[in-house]
Design a protein around this motif. Structure first.
Motif, PDB file in Angstrom:
ATOM      1  N   TYR A   1     -52.650  45.634  84.257  1.00 23.57           N
ATOM      2  CA  TYR A   1     -53.791  46.219  83.571  1.00 23.57           C
ATOM      3  C   TYR A   1     -54.040  47.657  84.009  1.00 23.57           C
ATOM      4  N   PHE A   2     -53.707  47.988  85.251  1.00 28.53           N
ATOM      5  CA  PHE A   2     -54.060  49.287  85.796  1.00 28.53           C
ATOM      6  C   PHE A   2     -53.019  50.368  85.525  1.00 28.53           C
ATOM      7  N   ASN A   3     -51.758  50.009  85.312  1.00 26.90           N
ATOM      8  CA  ASN A   3     -50.714  51.014  85.125  1.00 26.90           C
ATOM      9  C   ASN A   3     -50.264  51.152  83.675  1.00 26.90           C
ATOM     10  N   ARG A   4     -50.959  50.531  82.756  1.00 25.87           N
ATOM     11  CA  ARG A   4     -50.549  50.662  81.362  1.00 25.87           C
ATOM     12  C   ARG A   4     -50.937  52.046  80.847  1.00 25.87           C
ATOM     13  N   ALA A   5     -50.304  52.478  79.789  1.00 27.75           N
ATOM     14  CA  ALA A   5     -50.529  53.827  79.278  1.00 27.75           C
ATOM     15  C   ALA A   5     -51.942  54.010  78.742  1.00 27.75           C
TER      16      ALA A   5
END
Length: 166
Positions: free
Chosen positions: A125-129
């Motif tokens: 969830y935190f590293n998605r674009a």
């Protein structure tokens, strides 16, 4: 994660780490009148440690005394007749095994997640674009520098904000 395992001994890598026993040092005062109370407190602490270990380690087997006794409410002679459905019994036991596994998973977050589904996947969830957050984590380095410059241009200071009511 060491606080989750109070049964483990304290380990240090510092060869010069020392501890001082306040009660057995040579200059300690004699407390004969408080010795019994100290022993009672130490017994209480040992019992609390055992309770903490039992609570924090649900996967450990339950230890009982050889003289422990219990009365089975359901199989005593004066109990009401009940029909045991084997399907219900199996379902309850399966639920109990699942609850035990959930308790172990909850109390041991360091254990790896095991799955039997080869097509299972996860999304970070935190590293998605499309994640909100610092742009330097999402974009390449060149874009990151431009984004920082734009953010610095939009900084509002307290002096630039007009007071309320004007």
């Amino acid at each position: 994660v060491d606080y989750l395992h109070p049964e483990k001994p304290v380990v240090t890598s510092d060869p010069y780490a020392t501890g001082r026993n306040y009660f057995t040092r040579a200059s300690a005062e004699e407390y004969d009148e408080e010795y019994e109370e100290r022993m009672l407190v130490l017994e209480d602490v040992a019992a609390l440690k055992k309770l903490a270990v039992d609570y924090l380690c649900p996967e450990k087997p339950v230890e009982t005394d050889a003289f422990a006794k219990g009365r089975n409410y359901f199989s005593r002679y004066s109990a009401e007749e009940q029909e045991l459905d084997l399907l219900d019994k199996d379902r309850v036991l399966a639920d109990m095994r699942m609850l035990k596994q959930l308790a172990v998973d909850f109390m041991h977050p360091e254990l790896p997640v095991k799955t039997t589904d080869p097509s299972a996947c996860g999304r970070n969830y935190f590293n998605r674009a499309s994640a909100e957050g610092p742009l330097e984590q999402i974009h390449s380095e060149g874009h990151s520098i431009q984004a920082q410059d734009q953010q610095q241009q939009h900084v509002v200071t307290m002096e630039s904000v007009p007071p309320l009511g004007t």
